[in-house]
Write an enzyme that holds these catalytic residues in place. Structure first.
Site, PDB file in Angstrom:
ATOM      1  CB  THR A 378     -17.449 -30.505  -1.043  1.00  0.00           C
ATOM      2  OG1 THR A 378     -18.488 -30.412  -0.087  1.00  0.00           O
ATOM      3  CG2 THR A 378     -16.116 -30.622  -0.358  1.00  0.00           C
ATOM      4  CB  THR A 396     -17.238 -27.929   1.594  1.00  0.00           C
ATOM      5  OG1 THR A 396     -18.542 -28.076   1.058  1.00  0.00           O
ATOM      6  CG2 THR A 396     -17.305 -28.068   3.110  1.00  0.00           C
ATOM      7  CG  ASN A 398     -23.073 -29.004   3.728  1.00  0.00           C
ATOM      8  OD1 ASN A 398     -22.595 -30.052   3.327  1.00  0.00           O
ATOM      9  ND2 ASN A 398     -24.218 -28.956   4.363  1.00  0.00           N
ATOM     10  CG  ASP A 420     -21.996 -31.641   7.203  1.00  0.00           C
ATOM     11  OD1 ASP A 420     -22.892 -32.044   6.439  1.00  0.00           O
ATOM     12  OD2 ASP A 420     -20.866 -31.324   6.793  1.00  0.00           O
ATOM     13  N   GLY A 470     -18.586 -34.910  -2.332  1.00  0.00           N
ATOM     14  CA  GLY A 470     -19.584 -35.961  -2.467  1.00  0.00           C
ATOM     15  C   GLY A 470     -20.335 -36.285  -1.182  1.00  0.00           C
ATOM     16  N   GLY A 471     -20.301 -35.364  -0.201  1.00  0.00           N
ATOM     17  CA  GLY A 471     -21.061 -35.580   1.030  1.00  0.00           C
ATOM     18  C   GLY A 471     -20.625 -36.868   1.701  1.00  0.00           C
TER      19      GLY A 471
HETATM   20  O1  DON Z   1     -18.057 -32.129   5.434  1.00  0.00           O
HETATM   21  C1  DON Z   1     -18.818 -32.890   4.832  1.00  0.00           C
HETATM   22  O2  DON Z   1     -18.772 -34.093   4.931  1.00  0.00           O
HETATM   23  C2  DON Z   1     -19.843 -32.278   3.892  1.00  0.00           C
HETATM   24  N1  DON Z   1     -20.166 -30.956   4.313  1.00  0.00           N
HETATM   25  C3  DON Z   1     -19.293 -32.312   2.492  1.00  0.00           C
HETATM   26  C4  DON Z   1     -20.289 -31.780   1.484  1.00  0.00           C
HETATM   27  C5  DON Z   1     -20.018 -32.210   0.107  1.00  0.00           C
HETATM   28  O3  DON Z   1     -19.115 -32.958  -0.176  1.00  0.00           O
HETATM   29  C6  DON Z   1     -20.948 -31.729  -0.916  1.00  0.00           C
HETATM   30  N2  DON Z   1     -20.476 -32.045  -2.250  1.00  0.00           N
HETATM   31  N3  DON Z   1     -20.844 -32.765  -3.058  1.00  0.00           N
END
Ligand code: DON
Length: 579
Positions: A378, A396, A398, A420, A470-471
């Site tokens: 992201t 992102t 994802n 997600d 950072g998910g």
């Molecule tokens: O929307 C979200 O929470 C996830 N799809 C974000 C993914 C993400 O941050 C990946 N990066 N490191």
């Protein structure tokens, strides 16, 4: 005067290190970038230059955010995108704010059990790789709505730099090359993606080599000329639908035709007198950051000190409770009644504090809600203009390079945002998030996100612009940058670079970045009952701006630069650029 444990000890002992800078984080950080008229902080240096040029030409922060969004789709294709989606938080110069939700929606043909086999178990990779993983993209609609409603410059002006970098190419630096190398095997599986991102010998492009993306240039030129219809109603949607149908996906033309951006009221809360403006559902980010801040407001974090066992203890317990709420109660507001006001209530935070044992770790399985059965990449960027308009964008695909697929002729990577969603209550996703029914798959629904583009204000003026990829860890990364500035007196670069900790309820572990805690602190925490996961990798790439000085101390003293920008030292190719 900003008091923390170090200054208190120094004062009581009358010793000289009180003259040294206040808390400095664990490692030395470079000085933040300075600017008097504007600041653009992104994960790719060419995109930061694009943003600053737009500001210099008279565009506002929203114009710059639109141009940067398109530029990153070209120069940072692992996360920058037109085939994904995201969020934009805007705080205008008059103190008003708004939020654009241009995240992906589930296709109309999506079903709750679409990633499960006949025995009801998730099929490995089905929500991550290939066309079945793709949500209906929102970036083009979102960037155009932002420009039309709040920008000043033409679409053609704002898209020209991106089209130029796609058509003529750009030279990869070492940071760019690393991200391509890491995903080469995955990209090789899709012939159209391989034809763009891998050389004829099958190897990824390396440092000093030029990446040219003619199909992407043509897609961007069509959008620039005809607007989002070129994407949602024209040849681009047709190409994606055709490829999806041929390769196991369920995307239909009507999914594209029906896509609509939502303009929502941001989540707001206060923390020690600062006003936080952040992402509402379908993000969990703003709500959960505020819930954790509300709990932490009751503890003297500044006195307890950055990285001390006591501070980590209360942070982890606040995170544990807040992630239970995240993972069980939140979802797309068009489908779920989100208990936002309860979760933002300071009295609810006090209830949580009352349950936290001051000396012992909590136990996650004891917090299992009744009836309960998230990688990489992201990107986040932060922008502020001469008038004080502040824009925070996190968008992102994802996973890194999304679903790893490109429909022939579009040049555009597609997201794997469907991962997600909850595939099955209780089964962890890419980020180890164990989620429930509120986030179950339904047609047109948006998967719950953690993305947290955030603006902090003080006394009615912008104070900080912050966010990160950072998910599931985005929430704690953003939170910790805020705490490091407000409670621990770090400057914006130190606040972003400081080692991170993370807890998300399940698994019941405290993740710690390399060298994040001293061995003594680790022992103290283990003695309290914590399971520490001493990670061998860092996480996140925060991008932040502090207004009026590089740290609280400098702001209080006066005379600091107006805008102070910091790109995470973990972001290999990023830049904070002021002017
Ligand atoms: O929307 C979200 O929470 C996830 N799809 C974000 C993914 C993400 O941050 C990946 N990066 N490191």
């Amino acid at each position: 005067m900003h008091l923390n444990r170090r200054t208190l000890i120094a004062a009581s002992l009358s010793i000289t290190f009180a003259l040294a800078p206040l808390t400095s984080g664990f490692a030395a950080s470079p000085a933040p970038a300075k600017g008097e008229h504007g600041m653009v902080v992104t994960a790719q240096h060419l995109a930061s230059e694009v943003g600053v040029e737009v500001l210099k030409k008279g565009g506002n922060a929203v114009d710059a955010a639109v141009a940067v969004g398109y530029a990153l789709a070209v120069v940072y294709p692992n996360a920058g995108n037109i085939g994904g989606g995201g969020f934009m938080t805007i705080r205008f110069k008059d103190g008003k704010s708004t939020f654009l939700d241009f995240r992906e929606r589930a296709p109309l043909a999506a079903t709750k059990t679409m990633y499960l086999d006949k025995d009801g178990n998730p099929v490995k990779g089905a929500s991550l790789d290939g066309y079945l993983a793709v949500g209906v993209p929102g970036s083009v609609a979102g960037l155009e709505m932002a420009r039309e409603k709040y920008g000043k410059l033409s679409r053609q002006d704002l898209m020209a730099p991106a089209i130029g970098y796609a058509r003529d190419g750009f030279i990869l630096n070492q940071g760019d090359a690393v991200s391509f190398a890491g995903s080469a095997d995955r990209l090789a599986k899709d012939p159209a993606a391989a034809a763009i991102f891998l050389k004829p010998d099958g190897k990824p492009y390396g440092t000093g080599e030029r990446l040219i993306q003619p199909d992407l240039a043509a897609s961007l030129a069509a959008i620039s000329e005809k607007g989002p219809d070129a994407f949602y109603k024209g040849a681009i949607a047709d190409a994606v639908v055709k490829a999806s149908g041929a390769k196991g996906g369920i995307l239909a033309k009507s999914d594209f035709e029906q896509y609509a951006v939502r303009e929502l009221k941001p989540v707001t809360c206060t923390y020690r007198g600062y006003e936080i403006t952040s992402s509402p559902p379908p993000s969990s980010g703003g709500v959960i950051i505020c819930e954790i801040l509300n709990v932490l407001e009751g503890y003297p974090l500044s006195y307890l000190g950055a990285g001390s066992a006591e501070t980590v203890h209360v942070m982890v317990e606040a995170m544990r409770y807040a992630y239970v709420d995240r993972n069980s109660a939140l979802g797309d507001p068009d489908f779920v009644d989100n208990p936002v006001s309860k979760l933002l209530d300071k009295a609810y935070a006090k209830d949580i504090r009352d349950k936290i044992d001051p000396f012992r770790a909590g136990v996650s399985k004891d917090l299992m809600p009744k009836g309960f059965g998230e990688s990489k990449e992201t990107t986040h960027y932060s922008i502020i203009d001469d008038d004080g308009n502040a824009v925070a964008v996190t968008y992102t695909l994802n996973g890194s390079f999304g679903a790893g697929v490109v429909a022939d002729g579009t040049g555009m990577l597609l997201n794997n945002e469907m991962d997600d969603f909850t595939q099955k209550p209780g089964v962890p996703n890419l980020y180890g998030l164990v989620q429930g029914e509120a986030n179950a798959i339904q047609p047109k629904k948006t998967p719950l996100s953690s993305m947290s583009p955030t603006v902090v204000a003080k006394d009615g003026k912008p104070f900080m612009v912050i966010g990160s990829p950072g998910g599931s860890r985005i929430i704690t990364i953003t939170l910790e940058a805020i705490l490091n500035v407000i409670d621990h007196g770090m400057n914006i670069q130190e606040a972003i670079d400081a080692p991170r900790i993370h807890h998300q309820w399940l698994p019941d572990k405290v993740y710690v970045e390399p060298f994040g805690l001293s061995p003594d602190t680790e022992k103290l925490l283990a003695g309290m009952g914590y399971h520490l996961d001493l990670a061998d990798q860092t996480w996140g790439q925060a991008a932040g701006i502090l207004v009026g000085g590089k740290s609280l101390a400098e702001i209080e003293k006066g005379g600091g630069a107006r805008y102070n920008g910091a790109i995470d030292s973990r972001a290999a190719s990023g830049e904070a650029l002021g002017y």
